[in-house]
Design a protein around this motif. Structure first.
Motif, PDB file in Angstrom:
ATOM      1  N   UNK A  44       1.000  -1.137   0.020  1.00 18.77           N
ATOM      2  CA  UNK A  44       0.164  -0.078  -0.038  1.00 18.77           C
ATOM      3  C   UNK A  44       0.951   1.284   0.013  1.00 18.77           C
ATOM      4  N   UNK A  45       2.092   1.435   0.808  1.00 14.79           N
ATOM      5  CA  UNK A  45       2.735   2.445   1.033  1.00 14.79           C
ATOM      6  C   UNK A  45       3.595   2.586  -0.397  1.00 14.79           C
ATOM      7  N   UNK A  46       3.996   1.701  -0.779  1.00 14.32           N
ATOM      8  CA  UNK A  46       4.836   1.653  -1.799  1.00 14.32           C
ATOM      9  C   UNK A  46       4.111   2.161  -3.262  1.00 14.32           C
ATOM     10  N   UNK A  47       2.804   1.783  -3.363  1.00 16.41           N
ATOM     11  CA  UNK A  47       1.821   2.299  -4.353  1.00 16.41           C
ATOM     12  C   UNK A  47       1.616   3.630  -4.377  1.00 16.41           C
ATOM     13  N   UNK A  48       1.291   4.089  -2.975  1.00 21.00           N
ATOM     14  CA  UNK A  48       1.173   5.539  -2.930  1.00 21.00           C
ATOM     15  C   UNK A  48       2.257   6.345  -3.467  1.00 21.00           C
ATOM     16  N   UNK A  49       3.526   5.912  -3.036  1.00 20.03           N
ATOM     17  CA  UNK A  49       4.753   6.541  -3.418  1.00 20.03           C
ATOM     18  C   UNK A  49       4.791   6.319  -5.032  1.00 20.03           C
ATOM     19  N   UNK A  50       4.560   5.388  -5.514  1.00 19.72           N
ATOM     20  CA  UNK A  50       4.807   5.024  -6.981  1.00 19.72           C
ATOM     21  C   UNK A  50       4.072   6.071  -7.818  1.00 19.72           C
ATOM     22  N   UNK A  51       2.640   6.065  -7.337  1.00 22.25           N
ATOM     23  CA  UNK A  51       1.360   6.906  -7.989  1.00 22.25           C
ATOM     24  C   UNK A  51       1.399   8.333  -7.494  1.00 22.25           C
ATOM     25  N   UNK A  52       2.095   8.641  -6.680  1.00 25.08           N
ATOM     26  CA  UNK A  52       2.100  10.161  -6.249  1.00 25.08           C
ATOM     27  C   UNK A  52       0.904  10.117  -5.426  1.00 25.08           C
ATOM     28  N   UNK A  53       0.436   9.736  -4.818  1.00 23.52           N
ATOM     29  CA  UNK A  53      -0.870   9.769  -3.716  1.00 23.52           C
ATOM     30  C   UNK A  53      -0.474  10.266  -2.366  1.00 23.52           C
ATOM     31  N   UNK A  54      -1.198  11.383  -1.766  1.00 20.50           N
ATOM     32  CA  UNK A  54      -0.778  11.706  -0.612  1.00 20.50           C
ATOM     33  C   UNK A  54      -1.502  10.869   0.387  1.00 20.50           C
ATOM     34  N   UNK A 104      -3.712   4.368 -14.676  1.00 15.28           N
ATOM     35  CA  UNK A 104      -3.534   5.607 -15.705  1.00 15.28           C
ATOM     36  C   UNK A 104      -1.990   5.463 -15.504  1.00 15.28           C
ATOM     37  N   UNK A 105      -1.398   4.562 -15.146  1.00 17.45           N
ATOM     38  CA  UNK A 105       0.219   4.434 -14.608  1.00 17.45           C
ATOM     39  C   UNK A 105       0.638   3.890 -15.963  1.00 17.45           C
ATOM     40  N   UNK A 106       1.722   4.813 -16.756  1.00 15.61           N
ATOM     41  CA  UNK A 106       2.374   4.472 -17.813  1.00 15.61           C
ATOM     42  C   UNK A 106       3.697   4.997 -18.074  1.00 15.61           C
ATOM     43  N   UNK A 107       4.385   4.818 -16.732  1.00 16.61           N
ATOM     44  CA  UNK A 107       5.935   4.881 -16.836  1.00 16.61           C
ATOM     45  C   UNK A 107       6.673   3.457 -17.319  1.00 16.61           C
ATOM     46  N   UNK A 108       7.816   3.597 -17.952  1.00 15.28           N
ATOM     47  CA  UNK A 108       8.478   2.639 -18.653  1.00 15.28           C
ATOM     48  C   UNK A 108       9.740   2.191 -17.783  1.00 15.28           C
TER      49      UNK A 108
END
Length: 202
Positions: A141-151, A173-177
């Motif tokens: 959960x915390x890793x996803x918040x960081x990855x997806x720029x969620x506060x 919507x994630x599109x990083x490569x």
């Protein structure tokens, strides 16, 4: 109560087979969410079952914990899935268990304990692409918040379903490569598998 109410909805989603096989375990949430037609799951995915001894139900031999996933009513695939892997090798088990619920357009994230902390990969497998990322002393959960720029503070007041919706919406919507490697290359690159029970008080 919510899990029971969601049963008809689950039966009409890509979760149906996984539920019928008894793979969606220890749910924090397994029910409809705030998005119409969406069923969410937070819990553990059983990857490999132990042989049954008579009538004794034994815990699975291999699990994917900290799963966050959604499925939409009337669709045969899981559009978003995230989970924790102690070893990169288990990506194969996740892909094979999800099987026909995977889609080339789905967003699948596996946070893996034994890959280089400075690396992030894309791994094609079973017709889908998995984002494989390192994890250390944190949660999916915390890793996803960081990855997806969620506060985190923005999500604090939401319930479990609301948090899952917010993460899933951002993940879709994630599109990083990242660097693309094969599963076999990942096996060659992965580090030793940590014993999760090491140094724990008995």
């Amino acid at each position: 109560m919510t899990a029971t109410l969601a049963r008809p909805e689950i039966d009409d989603t890509a979760f149906a087979r996984l539920e019928n096989e008894g793979r969606l375990l220890n749910p924090l949430h397994k029910a409809i969410t705030g998005v119409p037609g969406r069923v969410g799951f937070r819990g553990e995915l059983a990857l490999r079952f132990a042989p049954k001894l008579a009538d004794e139900a034994r815990p699975p031999e291999l699990m994917c914990p900290q799963v966050m996933a959604i499925a939409n009513v009337g669709e045969s695939f899981v559009p978003f899935f995230a989970g924790y892997l102690l070893s990169f090798e288990s990506l194969k088990d996740v892909a094979e268990v999800l099987g026909d619920t995977l889609s080339a357009s789905g967003k699948y994230f596996l946070f893996c304990d034994n890959i280089d902390l400075s690396k992030k990969y894309q791994v094609p497998y079973n017709g889908a692409t998995f984002y494989v990322l390192p994890i250390l002393e944190s949660t999916v959960y915390n890793e996803l918040l960081d990855l997806l720029y969620l506060e985190k503070n923005d999500l604090k007041k939401k319930d479990t379903a609301g948090k899952l919706d917010a993460v899933a919406n951002a993940a879709l919507k994630f599109s990083a490569k990242f660097e693309s490697i094969s599963y076999e290359q990942g096996l060659a690159l992965m580090g030793p598998v940590r014993n999760p029970n090491e140094n724990r008080p008995v």
